[in-house]
Write a protein that holds these residues in place. Sequence first.
Motif, mmCIF file in Angstrom:
data_model
loop_
_atom_site.group_PDB
_atom_site.id
_atom_site.type_symbol
_atom_site.label_atom_id
_atom_site.label_comp_id
_atom_site.label_asym_id
_atom_site.label_seq_id
_atom_site.Cartn_x
_atom_site.Cartn_y
_atom_site.Cartn_z
ATOM 1 N N PHE A 218 -6.524 9.120 -2.060
ATOM 2 C CA PHE A 218 -6.141 8.146 -1.342
ATOM 3 C C PHE A 218 -7.265 7.209 -1.552
ATOM 4 O O PHE A 218 -7.415 6.293 -0.410
ATOM 5 N N ARG B 72 0.859 -1.196 -0.113
ATOM 6 C CA ARG B 72 -0.007 -0.012 -0.162
ATOM 7 C C ARG B 72 1.023 1.126 -0.151
ATOM 8 O O ARG B 72 2.011 1.145 0.502
ATOM 9 N N SER B 73 0.173 2.329 -0.471
ATOM 10 C CA SER B 73 1.155 3.513 -0.409
ATOM 11 C C SER B 73 0.654 4.391 0.895
ATOM 12 O O SER B 73 -0.430 4.548 1.341
ATOM 13 N N TYR B 74 1.630 5.104 1.228
ATOM 14 C CA TYR B 74 1.687 6.139 2.443
ATOM 15 C C TYR B 74 2.388 7.225 2.106
ATOM 16 O O TYR B 74 3.599 7.214 1.964
ATOM 17 N N VAL C 273 -4.311 -3.875 5.287
ATOM 18 C CA VAL C 273 -2.935 -3.495 5.643
ATOM 19 C C VAL C 273 -2.885 -2.451 6.863
ATOM 20 O O VAL C 273 -2.378 -2.543 7.883
ATOM 21 N N SER C 274 -3.931 -1.315 6.807
ATOM 22 C CA SER C 274 -3.902 -0.205 7.757
ATOM 23 C C SER C 274 -4.221 -0.799 9.217
ATOM 24 O O SER C 274 -3.289 -0.440 10.223
#
Length: 235
Positions: A230, A47-49, A72-73
């Motif tokens: 997002f 995932r992107s952050y 994931v979060s």
Amino acid sequence: MCTVVDVREETPRARTIVLDVPGWPDHLAGQHVDVRLTADDGYQAQRSYSIASPPGSAGLALTVEQIDDGEVSPYLTDELRVGDSFELRGPIGGYFTWNVRDGGPLLLVAGGSGLVPLMAMVRHRRQEASDIDTRLLVSVGSREDVLYQAELAEAPRQGVACHYTLTRHWDAQWAGWTRRVDAEMIGAVGPGPEERPLIFVCGPTPFVEHVADLLVALGHEAARVRTERFGPTGG
Ligand SMILES: Cc1cc2nc3c(=O)[nH]c(=O)nc-3n(C[C@H](O)[C@H](O)[C@H](O)COP(=O)(O)OP(=O)(O)OC[C@H]3O[C@@H](n4cnc5c(N)ncnc54)[C@H](O)[C@@H]3O)c2cc1C
């Protein structure tokens, strides 16, 4: 690989993870990283952050908000511990970035955790002791969902005008807005199109599209409105 050196609660649903990334080449405010987790059985999820820390920081800070049915979060917000390691790729992105040399005025519009890359810009501006006219508008469900509350409480003293709108829950003490971002609100936050601000909008995909449409309808040049979505992976 990176190693977790600190974790801190930001809100009941979000936490900041500070990472030691050997060989980190530094980044620009607004860039993001790709986080890749590998389970014991070899299953991987990526995932992107966005990067919350400004350029030149000792540790790389990410702020993750938990999505209830997310893959994931919830792991990043609940299970990750100091000393854990995972794969990280970045910095990524060159378009949704701001440097004090790019000037202003600056209008930053955040939906929920979309505040993260905008906060890197606010922090970069502060580090550079810049006095560029900066306005921040944050839209969240309730007051407790506002990230970086203590730091943002100080921001007006550094010349960042902060505005909030709550879309779901508020109490009798709340004096701010209580609706979705609309044209009147953007007009009140300013600066207007005639001042040709640089505008950064970040949040869930529908929020970003709604706000970008409002900005263009208000007369802001589309080329000066930069967006980061997002949305769910690939969205
Ligand atoms: C460039 C970029 C930067 C990002 N930066 C951040 C950041 O700084 N902090 C942060 O918390 N997140 C950020 N995100 C979102 C992040 O990449 C994940 O999408 C989010 O953490 C959810 O992943 P998950 O595995 O928990 O949920 P998933 O298992 O992927 O999805 C679970 C469910 O939640 C929905 N969903 C997924 N993502 C979202 C979302 N963002 N909002 C609402 N519903 C969603 C999905 O449609 C699905 O129904 C960023 C995304 C991008 C593209």
